[in-house]
Motif scaffolding. Structure first.
Motif, short mmCIF file in Angstrom:
data_model
loop_
_atom_site.label_atom_id
_atom_site.label_comp_id
_atom_site.label_asym_id
_atom_site.label_seq_id
_atom_site.Cartn_x
_atom_site.Cartn_y
_atom_site.Cartn_z
N SER A 150 11.12 19.92 0.68
CA SER A 150 9.53 19.58 0.54
C SER A 150 9.29 18.21 -0.23
CB SER A 150 9.13 20.77 -0.42
OG SER A 150 9.60 20.90 -1.84
N LEU A 151 10.50 17.70 -0.75
CA LEU A 151 10.40 16.49 -1.53
C LEU A 151 10.47 15.16 -0.43
CD1 LEU A 151 12.46 16.94 -4.61
CD2 LEU A 151 9.75 16.87 -4.58
N HIS A 152 9.82 14.28 -0.53
CA HIS A 152 9.88 13.12 0.25
C HIS A 152 9.70 11.89 -0.51
CE1 HIS A 152 5.68 12.79 0.52
NE2 HIS A 152 5.66 14.11 0.50
N LEU A 153 10.04 10.72 0.19
CA LEU A 153 9.76 9.54 -0.52
C LEU A 153 8.42 8.96 -0.16
CD1 LEU A 153 13.13 8.23 0.42
CD2 LEU A 153 12.41 8.20 -1.86
N PRO A 154 7.71 8.11 -0.87
CA PRO A 154 6.66 7.48 -0.66
C PRO A 154 6.70 6.65 0.57
CG PRO A 154 7.21 6.81 -2.81
CD PRO A 154 8.31 7.65 -2.22
N VAL A 155 5.51 6.46 1.24
CA VAL A 155 5.65 5.48 2.46
C VAL A 155 5.06 4.09 1.91
CG1 VAL A 155 4.58 4.93 4.62
CG2 VAL A 155 5.60 7.24 4.10
N VAL A 156 5.81 3.13 2.22
CA VAL A 156 5.25 1.88 1.67
C VAL A 156 4.66 1.06 2.88
CG1 VAL A 156 5.83 -0.45 0.62
CG2 VAL A 156 6.78 1.79 -0.20
N LYS A 157 3.54 0.56 2.76
CA LYS A 157 3.25 -0.25 3.95
C LYS A 157 2.85 -1.68 3.53
CE LYS A 157 0.77 3.00 6.83
NZ LYS A 157 -0.44 3.55 6.32
N LYS A 197 0.89 -1.05 0.06
CA LYS A 197 -0.10 0.07 -0.01
C LYS A 197 0.79 1.17 0.17
CE LYS A 197 -3.84 2.22 1.41
NZ LYS A 197 -4.73 2.52 0.34
N ILE A 198 0.86 1.98 -0.97
CA ILE A 198 1.62 3.12 -1.01
C ILE A 198 0.93 4.38 -0.66
CG2 ILE A 198 3.18 4.52 -2.72
CD1 ILE A 198 3.76 1.56 -2.76
N SER A 199 1.56 5.27 0.09
CA SER A 199 0.54 6.64 0.42
C SER A 199 1.60 7.57 0.75
CB SER A 199 0.19 6.17 1.88
OG SER A 199 1.16 5.98 2.88
N ASN A 200 1.42 8.80 0.68
CA ASN A 200 2.28 9.96 1.07
C ASN A 200 3.02 10.16 -0.03
OD1 ASN A 200 3.08 11.97 2.69
ND2 ASN A 200 4.68 10.80 3.58
N LEU A 201 2.54 10.23 -1.08
CA LEU A 201 3.02 10.65 -2.58
C LEU A 201 3.32 12.06 -2.52
CD1 LEU A 201 1.34 8.58 -4.82
CD2 LEU A 201 3.62 8.20 -4.41
N ASN A 202 4.29 12.64 -3.38
CA ASN A 202 4.69 13.91 -3.49
C ASN A 202 3.59 14.78 -4.25
OD1 ASN A 202 7.32 14.52 -2.27
ND2 ASN A 202 7.62 12.73 -3.68
N ILE A 203 2.85 13.85 -5.23
CA ILE A 203 1.92 14.83 -5.98
C ILE A 203 0.50 14.20 -5.49
CG2 ILE A 203 0.87 14.81 -8.31
CD1 ILE A 203 4.06 14.88 -8.94
N ASP A 204 -0.31 14.92 -4.77
CA ASP A 204 -1.41 14.56 -4.09
C ASP A 204 -2.55 14.19 -5.13
OD1 ASP A 204 -3.51 14.02 -2.40
OD2 ASP A 204 -3.21 15.62 -1.27
N LEU A 205 -2.95 13.08 -5.05
CA LEU A 205 -3.97 12.73 -6.13
C LEU A 205 -5.42 13.40 -6.03
CD1 LEU A 205 -3.48 9.04 -6.53
CD2 LEU A 205 -2.47 10.71 -8.12
N SER A 206 -5.61 13.46 -4.75
CA SER A 206 -6.96 13.79 -4.54
C SER A 206 -7.14 15.58 -4.77
CB SER A 206 -7.19 13.79 -3.01
OG SER A 206 -6.29 14.33 -2.13
N LYS A 207 -5.85 16.24 -4.65
CA LYS A 207 -5.80 17.68 -5.00
C LYS A 207 -5.12 17.88 -6.45
CE LYS A 207 -4.69 18.53 -0.32
NZ LYS A 207 -3.36 18.98 0.69
N ALA A 208 -5.17 17.04 -7.33
CA ALA A 208 -4.84 17.32 -8.47
C ALA A 208 -5.48 17.96 -9.67
CB ALA A 208 -4.32 15.81 -9.36
N GLU A 209 -6.65 18.27 -9.16
CA GLU A 209 -7.36 19.30 -9.95
C GLU A 209 -7.08 19.06 -11.49
OE1 GLU A 209 -7.00 23.19 -8.22
OE2 GLU A 209 -6.97 22.46 -6.19
#
Lengths: 514, 586
Positions: free
Chosen positions: A211-218, A155-167
């Protein structure tokens, strides 16, 4: 049942090894009452791996099914389903379904206008590495290398590019296997460009960009994934009858009717022809290869059997093309005993080495033969399997059953051999010298129902009492008539270290232990 | 979740795609790992990116392979050599995967990093890693460990050195043949770092174990380390320890082992010195040249020149040359072929007299061999022959062989000989060429096989380059242009192709005066394929000729073609016209 007679015979057995009491343990794919056998489900090959912790079966539909040992704590102890069941006091070896995958698909050879069946005719296990199960499977033309491995579903989360705000910006898909609920976007031209034209001279401050960060993998559940690693194709003009792994862990052979090829597991674009029986003129052809197997210890020795009943041992060290054998094992027939069927029933359907490589076991239509590698004058023991069918050879020829290819197997300790027969029966023989063990079992939940012990071991010419035994075990059906040629038990395997037999009756896999 | 500034967008995407579902995108991100690292900065690369990579190591093999490669050059991005050790954990896991190419790459990267690490870091981080891998549960880890010893050993303190040697010795006796093979493969590299005193004891005993392995596959790799070890040892030690092994290997039961010996033997000659070479290695080599197995003879025959170069001429003539004579009539064509490709190198070793007396007959018989490969191999080394025996002697026997190959019924053979024609022409000179080969070159233009016609056209171009335009205008151009009237359009196409290749070599003047009119005439051909090829050829001649010629001849011709009923002809004519306009404007 005339069980008393059977016991009488059993009690006369005098040998160093006591006959085994076989118990039914498990069945997979048993037919419900009145259910028809589906052709695609018929099991066409089965094989234990080296440790005996896994069993693979191949079927006519091109599928491979893996089973794993379930009665051991250390095996996959971390799995939840193991913890829910208490296996610590296991009475018998137990296997469970592990995974299934489609190994071969039906194909069509356009050049020769031939249908290529998807039937998995051979399975060979390779050296397990890094927890992954590796095996070879083949149909009549193509061999494939499979790797079966556990993969974590992520499960990948905390991406740099937020899908929900991708307008307005067309964004990336970042859903993992499990996160199907997330929206899927496709790549637009806007993003394609920066990804590919990302310039290396983009200004980056020495400390990086905070401001850049790695995605979190669960990691979630693990899943078994089977992947085809390599395909070894287009090397056989005729049908592949066997494949066999070498003890060196890097090569294997594949044999068809006329040729044996040597492959490196890592190289699928070339193979070396090591045996070629094809004569210049096909009319000169006198025999075909029926089975080939590598020696379990010596990487340079292999044996192959022929349709004329001989086994040849070849030494790969001798020359690159091993058309001349180093040893040939065959039994001279008594002159005058020839009939129309002599040559047909002499054809060897399977040959196996014992674990230590000293003995070989071969199966022809009528018998099971044990050979000492150091004695090429004749078998050390012959076990009559189908002697009771001799009067029926004509019928068997007409319904083509006489060409059935029964497999055979030696136990891990080399003390016993097993092979299949009709009516879903299989027979276990004692190989140790002096042993007269000969047990007949039927592949169902109550194998001992028809069990009979008799002295079927013949010292060459001595005709044993097996025909007698058959009458004993099926008294209700009348003498000699007691077989059903449509229910044949062709494929079986003996566990490498325990007294455990897996056998395939049509689409059902039965397991017996002793 | 944070929002990302517009300019950082590409990098943000790159980072996110490290975990994309699409393997191509993951691969793309991994290949740009250095960009990601720079964007995160050295400290966060060490603390976040590398652990992230270590944890996500169950990816597809392609991605793991790319990761193993990238990490090998990652030292600058983690803050230089003093932080190099942070790269070890992800590579350590990659060393254990089941796919060989990933493991090999991970080992290669570890070696690259290890060779830059500070000595104290090697002791603290690298040596423990090697020990962990060598004690790994799966054979994959142990296989990888074998390739790291030569990096770990030199900087290890004495106590560790002893331990490393004993671990390696265990690996040489591992249960798994794969591990023993890896140990055998890397023994030479490891031995090069071991002190001389231990070389003779520890390493030699490992070597002996490997040479007596049950598995052919292990023994034949041990052969490879013979030469490597031989070079490290003093000559007398080499004679005492390596020589007996190689001599017994040369008589091994397994042809594969003998094959390896045949390939490696010459390398050992220098290590043992001239006297043992004469007494032991020459007889061993002669045995290999006469081996029962053709594969072994092939390998031995292929090294005959290299071996002879080490020997004195007398030894070569006395022992090797008789074998060479036998091999030239070997029953296997592959043996003869291998011999043919190297035999001419023996000429300088033997000297002129021995060459003419002994080598030339062999050479000539190979040139008449029934198998084209053998003849081709001889012809391909023609420059070496020429130097030794001179062209006159050669040309008598050479020509029939060439003519026969030129007309061989296998087109691949014809193709091969065409490729050698320019070389032959330069070696043999204009005179010989005019007499004998000129006609052949023209004949190929009308071959039934397209690849041959194509190669023939190319060949003419190379000949024109070799002999110059003046020669060509006499000996090539007229003959070629004659053939433009061939009734079959495919042959006319070939000629057109040849013309387009010749034009740049011949220069502007000849092109305008001789070639261009023929092309223009061809534009009136009745076959559309010819016509659109004319358009293409005209396009290619534009840069060669003067602008006036373009306007006067080429443009009108193209304009005509641009009104052709055939759509393809119109298309290519218009394309050519556009390129004229483009030329003019620029």
């Amino acid at each position: 049942m005339n069980g008393g007679d059977g016991e009488d015979v059993a009690s006369t057995v005098a040998g160093p090894v006591a006959p085994l009491e076989w118990k039914f343990t498990q069945v997979f794919g048993e037919l419900a009452l009145g259910e028809e056998v589906q052709e695609v489900d018929v099991i066409t090959s089965l094989e234990f791996n080296k440790s005996g912790d896994h069993l693979a079966t191949g079927d006519r539909g091109g599928r491979v099914v893996l089973f794993e040992r379930a009665d051991r704590k250390e095996h996959g102890g971390n799995r939840r389903d193991l913890e829910t069941v208490d296996y610590s006091v296991s009475r018998y070896p137990e296997f469970r379904y592990k995974v299934e995958f489609q190994s071969h698909e039906p194909e069509f050879d356009n050049l020769r206008s031939l249908e290529i069946e998807e039937k998995v005719s051979n399975i060979q296990w390779c050296q397990t590495a890094n927890g992954a199960l590796i095996l070879l499977s083949s149909n009549e033309k193509t061999i494939k290398l499979w790797k079966v491995q556990e993969k974590r579903v992520k499960k990948i989360s905390n991406l740099n590019i937020d899908l929900s705000k991708a307008e307005g910006i067309v964004s990336v898909t970042s859903s993992s296997v499990s996160s199907s609920s997330e929206q899927h976007f496709t790549y637009g031209s806007f993003l394609d460009c920066p990804r590919n034209c990302l310039s290396d001279n983009l200004f980056i401050p020495p400390g990086g960009i905070p401001s850049l960060h790695l995605p979190v993998v669960k990691s979630g559940e693990t899943r078994l994934i089977a992947r085809s690693k390599r395909v070894y194709a287009k090397a056989h003009h005729y049908h592949i009858n066997s494949i066999s792994n070498n003890s060196d862990g890097e090569t294997f052979i594949s044999a068809d009717d006329l040729r044996i090829n040597l492959w490196n597991l890592e190289v699928n674009i070339q193979s070396f022809n090591i045996v070629d029986l094809k004569p210049v003129n096909m009319e000169d052809l006198t025999e075909v290869i029926t089975s080939a197997v590598f020696h379990p210890i010596h990487c340079n020795v292999l044996a192959y059997s022929s349709s004329r009943g001989s086994i040849r041992l070849i030494d790969l060290r001798q020359s690159a093309l091993c058309d001349s054998h180093s040893k040939i094992y065959e039994e001279q027939l008594a002159p005058g005993s020839r009939t129309f069927f002599t040559e047909i029933i002499a054809s060897i359907s399977d040959v196996k080495f014992a674990k230590d490589g000293r003995y070989m076991l071969s199966r022809d239509f009528m018998t099971l033969k044990l050979w000492d590698v150091n004695m090429d004058s004749g078998p050390v023991a012959t076990f009559k399997v189908h002697e009771h069918l001799r009067p029926k050879l004509c019928d068997l020829y007409e319904n083509e059953c006489i060409f059935d290819k029964f497999a055979c197997c030696l136990s891990g300790d080399g003390q016993r051999a097993v092979t299949g027969s009709y009516s879903n029966m299989f027979r276990v023989f004692g190989c140790a010298s002096g042993s007269a063990e000969a047990t007949t079992l039927e592949a169902n939940k109550n194998p001992m129902r028809r069990l009979v012990m008799t002295s079927a071991r013949s010292s060459r010419s001595l005709c044993s009492g097996f025909t007698h035994a058959v009458r004993l075990e099926r008294p209700g059906l009348g003498s000699g008539n007691s077989f059903d040629s449509t229910r044949k038990l062709l494929h079986l395997a003996w566990h490498p270290s325990e007294n455990l037999i897996a056998c395939a009756a049509a689409n059902s896999l039965y397991m017996y232990c002793a | 979740m944070s929002t990302v500034d517009e300019p950082l967008y590409p990098i943000a995407v790159l980072i996110d795609e490290l975990k994309n579902d699409d393997i191509q995108l993951r691969l793309n991100s991994i290949r740009r790992l250095s960009t990601i690292a720079r964007a995160l900065g050295e400290e966060r690369t060490r603390k976040e990116l590398i652990p992230f990579l270590s944890e996500n190591n169950d990816d597809d093999d392609e991605v793991l392979l790319a990761m193993a490669e990238e990490l090998g050059v990652f030292i600058p991005y983690v803050g230089g050599v003093e932080h190099a050790h942070v790269l070890l954990p992800p590579l350590e896991t990659l060393c254990t995967v089941e796919e060989t190419c990933v493991r090999d790459k991970a080992v290669e990267s570890l070696c690259r990093i290890g060779s830059q690490m500070r000595e104290s870091d090697l002791v603290d981080w690298f040596i423990p890693l090697v020990k962990r891998l060598a004690a790994g549960e799966w054979f994959t880890a142990r296989v990888s460990a074998c390739g790291l010893f030569h990096i770990a050993y030199p900087s290890a303190p004495d106590m560790f050195k002893t331990e490393l040697r004993s671990i390696y010795s265990q690996l040489c006796q591992d249960d798994m043949p794969m591990v023993r093979r890896a140990a055998a493969t890397n023994l030479g590299k490891f031995a090069a770092t071991v002190e001389a005193a231990h070389l003779k004891t520890d390493i030699m005993s490992m070597f002996e174990d490997l040479t007596q392995d049950d598995q052919d596959s292990v023994r034949l790799l041990a052969v490879e380390s013979c030469a490597a070890l031989g070079k490290l040892l003093e000559p007398q030690d080499c004679v005492a320890h390596i020589l007996p092994v190689i001599v017994s290997f040369s008589q091994d039961k397994s042809w594969r082992v003998r094959y390896m010996v045949a390939n490696q033997l010459y390398e050992l000659c220098e290590a043992v010195g001239p006297e043992p070479t004469r007494t032991d290695l020459v007889p061993a080599y002669v045995r290999l040249l006469r081996d029962n197995e053709a594969e072994v003879r092939i390998a031995a025959a292929g090294k005959v020149t290299k071996f002879c170069r080490i020997l004195s001429p007398e030894l070569a003539i006395q022992h090797i040359l008789p074998c060479v004579k036998e091999l030239s009539s070997d029953s296997s064509q592959h043996v003869r072929s291998a011999l043919a490709s190297v035999i001419m190198g023996m000429a300088p070793v033997l000297g002129k007299d021995a060459t003419i007396e002994q080598l030339l007959p062999i050479f000539l018989s190979l040139l008449k061999d029934e198998f084209p490969d053998v003849r081709l191999n001889i012809i391909s080394k023609l420059d070496q022959v020429n130097q030794v025996i001179g062209i006159d002697l050669l040309s008598q026997s050479l020509l029939p062989a060439i003519v026969e190959l030129a007309e061989d019924r296998h087109w691949r053979v014809r193709l091969a000989i065409i490729e050698y024609i320019p070389l032959l022409a330069s070696q043999l000179g204009v005179g010989f060429f005019d007499d004998k080969l000129g006609a052949l070159c023209m004949q190929w233009l009308e071959d039934k096989v397209h690849s041959i016609r194509d190669a023939a056209a190319n060949n003419l171009k190379r000949l024109a380059e070799e002999f110059g335009p003046e020669w060509s205008i006499q000996h090539i151009v007229p003959q070629v242009l004659d053939k433009i009237t061939n009734p079959h359009y495919l042959y006319r196409m070939t000629i057109l192709h040849a013309v387009s290749l010749l034009a740049p070599v011949m220069g502007s003047e000849i092109t305008c005066s001789t070639l261009l009119p023929v092309i223009v005439t061809a534009s009136k051909d009745k076959v559309p394929n010819i016509k659109f090829n004319v358009a293409k050829v005209l396009q290619s001649t534009i840069p060669i000729v003067d602008q006036s010629v373009v306007e006067k001849t080429i443009r009108p011709c193209l304009i005509d073609l641009a009104e052709d009923p055939d759509v393809d002809v119109r298309f290519f004519a218009n394309q050519a016209l556009q390129s004229i306009d483009h030329m003019m404007s620029s």
